[in-house]
Design a protein around this motif. Structure first.
Motif, PDB file in Angstrom:
ATOM      1  N   VAL A 120      65.328  43.326  43.272  1.00 37.79           N
ATOM      2  CA  VAL A 120      65.566  44.722  43.662  1.00 37.79           C
ATOM      3  C   VAL A 120      65.050  45.634  42.553  1.00 37.79           C
ATOM      4  CG1 VAL A 120      67.305  46.441  44.276  1.00 37.79           C
ATOM      5  CG2 VAL A 120      67.645  44.050  44.957  1.00 37.79           C
ATOM      6  N   ASP A 121      64.210  46.592  42.914  1.00 44.69           N
ATOM      7  CA  ASP A 121      63.729  47.568  41.928  1.00 44.69           C
ATOM      8  C   ASP A 121      64.833  48.617  41.765  1.00 44.69           C
ATOM      9  OD1 ASP A 121      62.527  49.627  40.534  1.00 44.69           O
ATOM     10  OD2 ASP A 121      60.560  49.251  41.406  1.00 44.69           O
ATOM     11  N   ILE A 122      65.689  48.363  40.764  1.00 43.80           N
ATOM     12  CA  ILE A 122      66.884  49.204  40.599  1.00 43.80           C
ATOM     13  C   ILE A 122      66.492  50.636  40.233  1.00 43.80           C
ATOM     14  CG2 ILE A 122      69.001  49.489  39.253  1.00 43.80           C
ATOM     15  CD1 ILE A 122      69.055  46.442  38.962  1.00 43.80           C
ATOM     16  N   GLU A 123      65.473  50.750  39.395  1.00 38.64           N
ATOM     17  CA  GLU A 123      65.076  52.095  38.975  1.00 38.64           C
ATOM     18  C   GLU A 123      64.582  52.898  40.185  1.00 38.64           C
ATOM     19  OE1 GLU A 123      62.542  52.334  35.562  1.00 38.64           O
ATOM     20  OE2 GLU A 123      62.047  54.409  36.077  1.00 38.64           O
TER      21      GLU A 123
ATOM     22  N   ASN B  21      74.257  50.882  39.505  1.00 38.89           N
ATOM     23  CA  ASN B  21      73.684  52.197  39.157  1.00 38.89           C
ATOM     24  C   ASN B  21      74.571  53.277  39.781  1.00 38.89           C
ATOM     25  OD1 ASN B  21      73.173  51.872  41.844  1.00 38.89           O
ATOM     26  ND2 ASN B  21      71.075  52.594  41.775  1.00 38.89           N
ATOM     27  N   ILE B  22      74.677  54.412  39.118  1.00 38.46           N
ATOM     28  CA  ILE B  22      75.282  55.547  39.826  1.00 38.46           C
ATOM     29  C   ILE B  22      74.359  56.740  39.618  1.00 38.46           C
ATOM     30  CG2 ILE B  22      77.731  55.141  40.232  1.00 38.46           C
ATOM     31  CD1 ILE B  22      78.279  56.263  37.454  1.00 38.46           C
ATOM     32  N   PRO B  23      73.371  56.856  40.468  1.00 36.60           N
ATOM     33  CA  PRO B  23      72.342  57.860  40.270  1.00 36.60           C
ATOM     34  C   PRO B  23      72.859  59.289  40.296  1.00 36.60           C
ATOM     35  CG  PRO B  23      72.077  56.728  42.375  1.00 36.60           C
ATOM     36  CD  PRO B  23      73.156  56.027  41.641  1.00 36.60           C
ATOM     37  N   PHE B  24      73.994  59.516  40.925  1.00 32.41           N
ATOM     38  CA  PHE B  24      74.461  60.902  41.035  1.00 32.41           C
ATOM     39  C   PHE B  24      74.933  61.470  39.715  1.00 32.41           C
ATOM     40  CE2 PHE B  24      77.723  57.934  42.336  1.00 32.41           C
ATOM     41  CZ  PHE B  24      78.753  58.254  41.481  1.00 32.41           C
ATOM     42  N   MET B  25      75.332  60.573  38.790  1.00 31.11           N
ATOM     43  CA  MET B  25      75.922  61.080  37.573  1.00 31.11           C
ATOM     44  C   MET B  25      74.930  61.915  36.771  1.00 31.11           C
ATOM     45  SD  MET B  25      77.989  59.023  34.710  1.00 31.11           S
ATOM     46  CE  MET B  25      76.666  58.691  33.602  1.00 31.11           C
ATOM     47  N   LYS B  26      73.747  61.407  36.658  1.00 30.39           N
ATOM     48  CA  LYS B  26      72.754  62.112  35.849  1.00 30.39           C
ATOM     49  C   LYS B  26      72.379  63.456  36.497  1.00 30.39           C
ATOM     50  CE  LYS B  26      68.264  61.305  33.958  1.00 30.39           C
ATOM     51  NZ  LYS B  26      67.144  60.401  34.055  1.00 30.39           N
ATOM     52  N   SER B  27      72.301  63.423  37.822  1.00 22.57           N
ATOM     53  CA  SER B  27      71.874  64.654  38.487  1.00 22.57           C
ATOM     54  C   SER B  27      72.949  65.741  38.450  1.00 22.57           C
ATOM     55  CB  SER B  27      71.450  64.348  39.925  1.00 22.57           C
ATOM     56  OG  SER B  27      72.527  63.759  40.603  1.00 22.57           O
ATOM     57  N   GLN B  28      74.187  65.384  38.024  1.00 17.15           N
ATOM     58  CA  GLN B  28      75.216  66.423  37.852  1.00 17.15           C
ATOM     59  C   GLN B  28      74.915  67.280  36.628  1.00 17.15           C
ATOM     60  OE1 GLN B  28      78.747  64.089  37.255  1.00 17.15           O
ATOM     61  NE2 GLN B  28      79.502  64.465  39.315  1.00 17.15           N
ATOM     62  N   LEU B  29      74.088  66.783  35.744  1.00 17.19           N
ATOM     63  CA  LEU B  29      73.856  67.463  34.471  1.00 17.19           C
ATOM     64  C   LEU B  29      72.771  68.526  34.613  1.00 17.19           C
ATOM     65  CD1 LEU B  29      73.660  64.309  32.173  1.00 17.19           C
ATOM     66  CD2 LEU B  29      75.658  65.713  32.654  1.00 17.19           C
ATOM     67  N   SER B  30      72.852  69.560  33.754  1.00 19.17           N
ATOM     68  CA  SER B  30      71.783  70.567  33.728  1.00 19.17           C
ATOM     69  C   SER B  30      70.511  69.886  33.222  1.00 19.17           C
ATOM     70  CB  SER B  30      72.158  71.704  32.783  1.00 19.17           C
ATOM     71  OG  SER B  30      72.121  71.204  31.458  1.00 19.17           O
ATOM     72  N   GLU B  31      69.370  70.534  33.443  1.00 20.89           N
ATOM     73  CA  GLU B  31      68.108  69.908  33.021  1.00 20.89           C
ATOM     74  C   GLU B  31      68.105  69.639  31.508  1.00 20.89           C
ATOM     75  OE1 GLU B  31      64.073  71.593  33.859  1.00 20.89           O
ATOM     76  OE2 GLU B  31      64.936  71.513  35.892  1.00 20.89           O
TER      77      GLU B  31
END
Ligand code: NAD
Length: 540
Positions: free
Chosen positions: A81-84, A316-326
């Motif tokens: 599985v390509d996790i990234e 993975n929890i991809p949503f965590m990073k996207s909660q952050l400002s740029e």
């Protein structure tokens, strides 16, 4: 509520399937063995897919993920599985790491016994009409020394079973606490070489990482006793296949048991040609109970995730990073790289891992804190721990699992905030205490949006942590740098950047970013330079 659609792309145990089909809100399609070319156009119609190793989930397959939210792997390994790519598309990837522990443990025991008594060969011999008892003189396991490399779930279970055979069990695993080995009655060695010299039987239970790939080559085998047994039911490539073949052929190794191969299925693989190498087609997890275990775990967790309930084993929890400002996302990426860097330069077992966040950027907490769980850490801390652990634990370390793994390893994780630090207003610092040393790594994101490592201990630097580096530590005297450049040049390795830092005490460190891989031979030559104290290849 519209129904969730789940696609099963491999054979999974009935018990797992039943959990899904008995749920009135789930539509289950079973398309075992479906090819990627047929899967790609329909994958976006499903909320979740469940696979085993038969489906390779590539970036291309999930290029247009439609409503796909979950990829469930009924098993442990996620090599397929390509996790990234999944994380980038916001898809949760989950596995079932505990379901087949005992199945893999028992196959390991079967391999040890087969290798010691040559059971498969004796079976074949008798069935081909021979009655040759002398040919099958075996080795008794009682009072022999078993070396276990990787004392995790499977390694620990193998230890318990081997002790019941009266074996003396020793282990090498630099990432667990001695107390875990003590509780199993296993002697933990700090040094792999020392263990290699003592074993009668050696078995591997680590993930495949840069550190474990080719962990055993001709050099390591030469340290072992004559007549040793070698077992690998973990991952192909941990034991070098060519060197194992030569060692069994020469009689140095009495017999080997191999369930996993560098290339699977193995094609023209020499290991399959020797009588004293017992091979199985990656069946470690293949018991009814093991398959039932992973199928039930994955079905339950996929259901929970679909219903928005809490679930386990997401890698993975991809949503965590996207909660952050740029801006904060750049610090998040930088600190993960700093964790990775730390893992590659420190010596010893990590006991304390202190994340210091400096400046206005970090005044406010980014995530709500619940102090009784590992998730009380801020995302930066989790990213740093993930970076630290994934170098040695492989791709199964995720933002979710990282804190739990650190907790299991008894790593004391600390987090603190400062308004200024040294001469910096905006900074992130990792202070890592091991049983051997204490190291400091600092970094920041400049106005250009690029994260940089600014210091290691007392050495000031300016390194963009991306790519392959030669890192070295030398006595600051004329000629050393020139010799490094000459060795790299002679081997056709292009230097893309050179960052040098020195202290008045006559010590210097350097980060040389290179465009081509640095082989072990090149590194050995660099280590032989007069004045060189230490040199490593670092991947960031
Ligand atoms: P685990 O994560 O519980 O244990 C792995 C252990 O290896 C950890 O304790 C870790 O600290 C240790 N380790 C990591 N790097 C090391 C190094 N350089 N030197 C020594 N130890 C190191 O994993 P597990 O569930 O016990 O699985 C072990 C291996 O078995 C994995 O590679 C897994 O993929 C494989 N496996 C194979 C099959 C099969 O079908 N043959 C089935 C299940 C698991």
């Amino acid at each position: 509520m519209s129904k969730f659609k789940v696609l099963i792309t491999d054979h999974i145990a009935e018990e797992g399937l039943a959990i899904l089909t008995s749920d009135p809100n789930i539509d289950v399609d079973v398309r075992a063995g479906i090819k990627n070319v047929d899967l790609k156009p329909i994958i976006g119609e499903y909320d979740a897919i469940i696979t085993r190793s038969g489906t390779t989930v590539t970036a291309d397959l999930i290029e247009n993920p439609g409503k796909l939210k979950i990829i469930g792997r009924a098993g442990v390994g996620l090599d397929n599985v390509d996790i990234e790519a999944a994380s980038r598309k916001g898809i949760i990837v989950m596995n079932a790491p505990t379901g087949n522990t005992l199945a893999a443990t028992e196959l390991t025991m079967a391999m040890i016994l087969s290798a010691a008594r040559k059971v498969p060969m004796a079976n074949q011999s008798l069935k081909s009409g021979e009655w040759d008892r002398k040919k099958f003189m075996g080795i008794q396991l009682y009072s022999k020394v078993l070396g276990i490399v990787g004392l995790g779930r499977i390694g620990s279970n193998v230890a318990v079973r081997a002790k019941s055979f009266g074996m003396k069990v020793i282990a090498f695993d630099p990432y667990i606490k001695k107390s875990k080995a003590d509780s199993l009655g296993v002697k933990l060695y700090d040094n792999l070489e020392q263990l290699l010299k003592e074993v009668d039987v050696i078995t591997f239970h680590t993930p495949l990482t840069n550190e474990t790939h080719n962990m055993i080559t001709a050099k390591e085998i030469s340290l072992m006793k004559n007549g040793v047994l070698i077992i690998n039911c973990a991952r192909g490539g941990i034991v070098n296949e060519n060197d194992l073949y030569e060692a069994v052929k020469s009689g140095k190794v009495f017999a080997a048991g191999i369930d996993v191969f560098e290339e699977e299925p193995p094609i023209n693989n020499k290991l399959l040609t020797l009588d004293n190498i017992f091979v199985t087609p990656h069946i470690g997890a293949n018991t009814h109970e093991g398959q039932k275990g992973v199928a039930v775990i994955i079905a339950e967790n996929v259901l929970n995730a679909l219903y928005g309930k809490s679930y386990m084993n997401a890698v993975n929890i991809p949503f965590m990073k996207s909660q952050l400002s740029e801006d904060l996302q750049r610090y998040f990426e930088l600190i993960e790289k700093m964790g990775k860097l730390a893992a590659q330069i420190i010596k010893g077992r990590v006991e304390e891992f202190h994340v210091k966040l400096v400046g206005k950027n970090f005044e406010e907490d980014v995530c709500e804190r619940t102090f009784d769980t590992p998730f009380s850490y801020q995302p930066f801390t989790i990213a740093a721990i993930k970076g630290l652990l994934e170098v040695t634990q492989g791709e199964t370390v995720s933002y979710i699992s990282a804190s739990y793994i650190a907790k299991d390893r008894n790593i004391n994780v600390l987090e603190s905030k400062f308004s200024t630090y040294d001469k910096f207003n905006d900074l992130i610092v990792l202070k890592i205490k091991t049983d051997k040393e204490e190291r400091l790594i600092g970094g920041t994101v400049f106005n250009d949006g690029i994260g940089r490592v600014l210091f290691i201990d007392k050495f000031y630097l300016d390194v963009i942590p991306n790519g392959t580096f030669l890192y070295f530590n030398n006595h600051d005297r004329p000629g050393v740098i020139g010799k490094v450049g000459t060795i790299l040049g002679n081997m056709g390795i292009n230097i893309a950047g050179f960052e040098l830092s020195r202290q008045e005490a006559g010590q210097a460190i350097a980060f040389v970013s290179v465009d081509n891989p640095i082989t072990k031979d090149v590194l050995d030559e660099i280590l032989r330079i007069d004045g060189m104290k230490d040199a490593k290849v670092i991947e960031l």
